[in-house]
Design a protein around this motif. Structure first.
Motif: not given
Length: 455
Positions: A17-28, A133-141, A254-256, A260-262
Motif C-alpha cells: 500500500g501507499p505506506a510502503a512507498l519511499t519518497a523516491e518511488e513516489a516521485h519517480l 513495475f515490480e511484477v512486469m519487470g521481474r517477468l522481464g528479467e 517487493g523487498e527494498t 523501480l529504483l534498481r
C-alpha cells in the motif's frame, strides 16, 4: 501444497500500500505519469489516435473516465484504450531495460481511469504503479530477452500481466482475487513485433490497459482462473518462455530496493525507438563539435551490443511510423536537421529525396556477447577522407543521466505544441509532481482545456 507464482504475486499485490512507498518511488511514479501524459497529449492529433477515438466513442456510452485532454468521459476500458494509443503512438514514452519495453504506457492509462472511477488519490496510484513495475519487470528479467528475440512485443505480452497486478492493487483486490485476475490476464497477453511501424503497435500497448481493467473487474465479480496460469505445465512461462525458472527472478519480490529504483526508467529525448538513442546521442554530439552535415558524410557505421537493434525492422522506411524503427533514418535525419524531434516523423519528412538517397549509406551490426551493458560505437566517414568516432554507453534520460523535472516539463511543452495547444505546461507538470496526495481526477481535469485544440 506448493505456492504457485501467481499466488506469490497475489500476496505481494494485496499486501502493498501507499505506506510502503519511499519518497523516491513516489516521485519517480509521478515523473512517469508526467511523461506518459505528455506523450499522450502530443499524440492526440495523430491519425492513429483519431481512429481509436472514433472507435471508442462509437462503442462506449458516457462513462467514468476521461480521454486525456477532453471534457467528455467514456467507459473505463475505452478511455484507457484511447489514452494508451495516444501515449504510445509517438514512440516517445519511457522504457526500462528488464522489460525490453514500455512499462508506463502499459499501465498508467488503466490506473488513471480506475483511479478516476474509484476516487483514488495520487499516492494510491503511485503505489499501484510500483507494484505493476515490480511484477512486469521481474517477468522481464525472467524471460524477457529470449521472449523479445522470438518476436513478442513485451510491452503488451508481459505488460498486460504487470498492468493487471497494478490495477488489482489500486482496486484493493484480495490475494485470491488477484490470482484470478492474473489468470485472466494470461488469457489475453499477446503482441507481435511484426506490427512495429504500424497502428497495431499502439493498439498492443493500449490493449494491455483495456485487458487489465477487464481482468480485475471480472475478478472482483468472482470470475476465477487457474492459480497455476503462470508456472503450470501449460502456463504462461511454458508457452511464452523457454523453460526459465522464475525462482531467481522473483526472489525477494517487493523487498527494498524495489525494481523501480534498481533498474529505473529511460525517459526518451527523441520520439522514436530507444534502440536508436545511444547512436543519436553520439552522432549529435559529433555534429555539434564539428559542424558536419548530411552533404559532408560518405557513410556511417554503427555497432551495438548483441540484439540491441532487434526492434529496428525498417531499413528503408517510407512513412513516419516506419521511420521510428529505422536506425538509417535516425542517422540521416540527425545529420540533415541537427536533431530528431516530432516534425521528423511526418511522412513527407521521411520521404525527402536527400534522406532516401542517404539511407543505404548507413550500416548497422551487432557485437557478440551479452545485451547488457549496452553501447553504440559510431564511425562517421567523411567525403574528405576523415573519420570520426564516438562510443556511447550511458543513455541520456536513463537512470544514470536522468532528465531533470524541468526538462520533463519542457518535454510536455513540446508535446503540447505538437498538438496545437497553448495550455500551460508548467502548471500541469507542477500539479502532477506535487507530492500532496490530491485526487487523481483533479489532476486529469487540468487537461480538459486541450479539447478544442485536439479536435
Amino acid at each position: 501444497m506448493t505456492e504457485t507464482l501467481a499466488q506469490r504475486i497475489g500476496a505481494f499485490v494485496a499486501g502493498f500500500g501507499p505506506a510502503a512507498l519511499t519518497a523516491e518511488e513516489a516521485h519517480l511514479a509521478r515523473r512517469a505519469l508526467l511523461d506518459t501524459i505528455a506523450c499522450a497529449l502530443g499524440g492526440l492529433r495523430e491519425a492513429t489516435t483519431q481512429k481509436a477515438l472514433r472507435y471508442a466513442r462509437a462503442t462506449s456510452g458516457p462513462g467514468a473516465a476521461h480521454v486525456w485532454g477532453f471534457n467528455d468521459r467514456l467507459g473505463l476500458e475505452q478511455a484507457a484504450f484511447v489514452n494508451g494509443v495516444a501515449g504510445h503512438v509517438l514512440d516517445y514514452d519511457d522504457v526500462t531495460t528488464p522489460l525490453r519495453g514500455h512499462p508506463s504506457v502499459a499501465m498508467l492509462p488503466a490506473l488513471c481511469a480506475l483511479a478516476e472511477a474509484e476516487g483514488k488519490g495520487m499516492q494510491a496510484l503511485a503505489a499501484a504503479y510500483v507494484v505493476g513495475f515490480e511484477v512486469m519487470g521481474r517477468l522481464g528479467e525472467t524471460i524477457g530477452d529470449e521472449h523479445y528475440a522470438r518476436g513478442w512485443h513485451a510491452t503488451a505480452s508481459i505488460g498486460t500481466l504487470g498492468a493487471t497486478a497494478a490495477c488489482a492493487n489500486l482496486l484493493g483486490l484480495a490475494a485470491e482475487q488477484t490470482v484470478n485476475a492474473i489468470g485472466l490476464a494470461v488469457a489475453q497477453a499477446a503482441g507481435s513485433r511484426e506490427n512495429f511501424g504500424t497502428d497495431a503497435k499502439s493498439f498492443q500497448a493500449a490493449h494491455a490497459n483495456r485487458a487489465a481493467l477487464q481482468c480485475v473487474l471480472l475478478a472482483r465479480e468472482g470470475f476465477d482462473a487457474s492459480p497455476a496460469a503462470l508456472d503450470g505445465a501449460r502456463g504462461y512461462l511454458t508457452l511464452y518462455g523457454k523453460g526459465e525458472d522464475p525462482a531467481q527472478g522473483f526472489a525477494g519480490l517487493g523487498e527494498t530496493p524495489r525494481l523501480l529504483l534498481r533498474a529505473g526508467l529511460e525517459v526518451k529525448k527523441y520520439p522514436m525507438c530507444y534502440a536508436t538513442h545511444r547512436t543519436l546521442d553520439g552522432l549529435l554530439d559529433l555534429k555539434a563539435e564539428t559542424g558536419i552535415g548530411l552533404a559532408d558524410v560518405a557513410a556511417v557505421e554503427v555497432e551495438g551490443s548483441n540484439r540491441a537493434f532487434t526492434p529496428l525492422l525498417h531499413d528503408r522506411p517510407q512513412t513516419g511510423l516506419a521511420g521510428k524503427f529505422s536506425l538509417q533514418y535516425a542517422v540521416a535525419a540527425a545529420l540533415a536537421d541537427g536533431g530528431v524531434g516530432l516534425p521528423a516523423f511526418e511522412d513527407a519528412a521521411v520521404q525527402r529525396p536527400a534522406i532516401q538517397a542517404f539511407l543505404p549509406m548507413v550500416t548497422k551490426r551487432e557485437g557478440s556477447g551479452a545485451l547488457n551493458p549496452r553501447y553504440a560505437e559510431i564511425t562517421v566517414r567523411l567525403k574528405d577522407g576523415r573519420s570520426l568516432h564516438r562510443r556511447v554507453e550511458a543513455l541520456r534520460g536513463g537512470p544514470s543521466l536522468p532528465l531533470t523535472d524541468a526538462e520533463l516539463a519542457a518535454k510536455l511543452g513540446d508535446c503540447l505544441a505538437h498538438a496545437g495547444s497553448t495550455a500551460a505546461a508548467g502548471m500541469i507538470a507542477a500539479a502532477i509532481l506535487d507530492p500532496a496526495d490530491r485526487p487523481v481526477a483533479e489532476v486529469i481535469r487540468l487537461l480538459a482545456p486541450l479539447r478544442a485544440a485536439a479536435e
